[in-house]
Scaffold this active site. Structure first.
Site, PDB file in Angstrom:
ATOM      1  N   GLU A  75       1.068  -0.982  -0.542  1.00 15.45           N
ATOM      2  CA  GLU A  75       0.059  -0.036  -0.331  1.00 15.45           C
ATOM      3  C   GLU A  75       0.687   1.038   0.206  1.00 15.45           C
ATOM      4  O   GLU A  75       0.114   2.722  -0.020  1.00 15.45           O
ATOM      5  CB  GLU A  75      -0.893   0.144   0.905  1.00 15.45           C
ATOM      6  N   HIS A  94      -2.381   2.093   8.745  1.00 13.74           N
ATOM      7  CA  HIS A  94      -3.711   1.908   8.227  1.00 13.74           C
ATOM      8  C   HIS A  94      -3.695   0.089   8.591  1.00 13.74           C
ATOM      9  O   HIS A  94      -2.554  -0.691   8.570  1.00 13.74           O
ATOM     10  CB  HIS A  94      -3.033   1.307   6.598  1.00 13.74           C
ATOM     11  N   HIS A  96      -6.462  -3.259   9.681  1.00 13.42           N
ATOM     12  CA  HIS A  96      -8.043  -3.643   8.994  1.00 13.42           C
ATOM     13  C   HIS A  96      -8.646  -4.159  10.298  1.00 13.42           C
ATOM     14  O   HIS A  96      -8.715  -5.337  11.061  1.00 13.42           O
ATOM     15  CB  HIS A  96      -7.803  -5.394   8.106  1.00 13.42           C
ATOM     16  N   TYR A 115     -20.256  11.971  19.749  1.00 13.99           N
ATOM     17  CA  TYR A 115     -19.691  13.665  19.699  1.00 13.99           C
ATOM     18  C   TYR A 115     -17.957  13.158  19.492  1.00 13.99           C
ATOM     19  O   TYR A 115     -17.130  13.921  18.368  1.00 13.99           O
ATOM     20  CB  TYR A 115     -19.208  14.210  20.929  1.00 13.99           C
ATOM     21  N   HIS A 157     -12.502  -3.745   3.121  1.00 13.25           N
ATOM     22  CA  HIS A 157     -11.051  -3.107   3.030  1.00 13.25           C
ATOM     23  C   HIS A 157     -10.645  -2.922   4.782  1.00 13.25           C
ATOM     24  O   HIS A 157     -10.185  -3.764   5.498  1.00 13.25           O
ATOM     25  CB  HIS A 157      -9.962  -2.149   2.235  1.00 13.25           C
ATOM     26  N   TYR A 210      -8.250  22.244  23.589  1.00 13.33           N
ATOM     27  CA  TYR A 210      -7.848  21.958  23.806  1.00 13.33           C
ATOM     28  C   TYR A 210      -6.589  21.881  23.502  1.00 13.33           C
ATOM     29  O   TYR A 210      -4.855  21.523  24.364  1.00 13.33           O
ATOM     30  CB  TYR A 210      -8.554  20.540  23.818  1.00 13.33           C
TER      31      TYR A 210
END
Ligand code: ZN
Length: 212
Positions: A75, A94, A96, A115, A157, A210
């Protein structure tokens, strides 16, 4: 190899291990990268995270070229393209992860049912259209789904979380998976009401405060 590069390589490995330890990824799927001056460092293709040494991390140029004996994650294209599109991004995780991927398999993003959705930078977390793993098409979809956001789901994916550091990207990936799990649980009982856009703007403003 510069000491700084070794430190960053080790931080990429530590993040990949932490991703699996946190339960948001299993086995060799998923990948991690960090921006460096010359491009980015990315986990290698097909190696169990526990076996990856600093030398195995692949240094890629801005154009996707590399001189490593290891092959980069399949990827690498979306890592390259996200760094090119987003100056603010210093790290990409990334995974799964099970709940986010479950929603992605139904082509469902995460709407503003809670929220904390604002932690990803906007009013929702989008699910990008499906494309074959490793393709330019998938990368193009991912960059689009991340527009104005720090996370997205990838149809059939998984998910991508980006951040100003490896730590922030990993923490966001955990947060996205938690939101996906809560949304999934809520859907077992009913269809949760969604927060209105003006309330989400209020939360986004508070989150920005924040960070100061
Ligand atoms: Zn993947």
């Amino acid at each position: 190899m510069a000491a700084e590069s070794i430190d960053t390589r080790n931080a990429v490995i530590a993040t990949a291990l932490a991703m699996n330890a946190a339960g948001i990824n299993r086995g060799k799927s998923g990948n991690v990268s960090a921006r460096i001056d010359t491009g980015f460092l990315v986990t290698p293709s097909g190696m169990p995270y526990g076996e990856i040494m600093a030398d195995d991390i692949v240094a890629m140029g801005h154009d996707g070229s590399h001189a490593s004996s290891r092959r980069p994650s399949s990827e690498w294209r979306f890592h390259r393209d996200i760094y090119a599109a987003r100056d603010d991004v210093k790290a990409i995780v990334h995974t799964h992860s099970p709940f986010a991927t479950t929603l992605a398999c139904l082509d469902r993003g995460i709407p503003p049912f809670h929220y904390m959705i604002a932690v990803a930078g906007g009013h929702d977390i989008r699910c990008s259209p499906y494309a074959t793993f490793g393709t330019q098409e998938l990368s193009d979809h991912a960059v689009r789904a991340l527009d104005g956001r720090r996370a997205c789901l990838l149809s059939h994916h998984g998910m991508i979380a980006i951040g100003s550091s490896l730590q922030n990207a990993l923490a966001l990936a955990v947060e996205v998976e938690t939101l996906a799990e809560m949304y999934w649980r809520a859907l077992q009982i009913g269809e949760p009401a969604l927060l209105p856009p003006d309330e989400l703007d209020t939360v986004l403003t508070k989150f920005a405060d924040y960070g100061k």
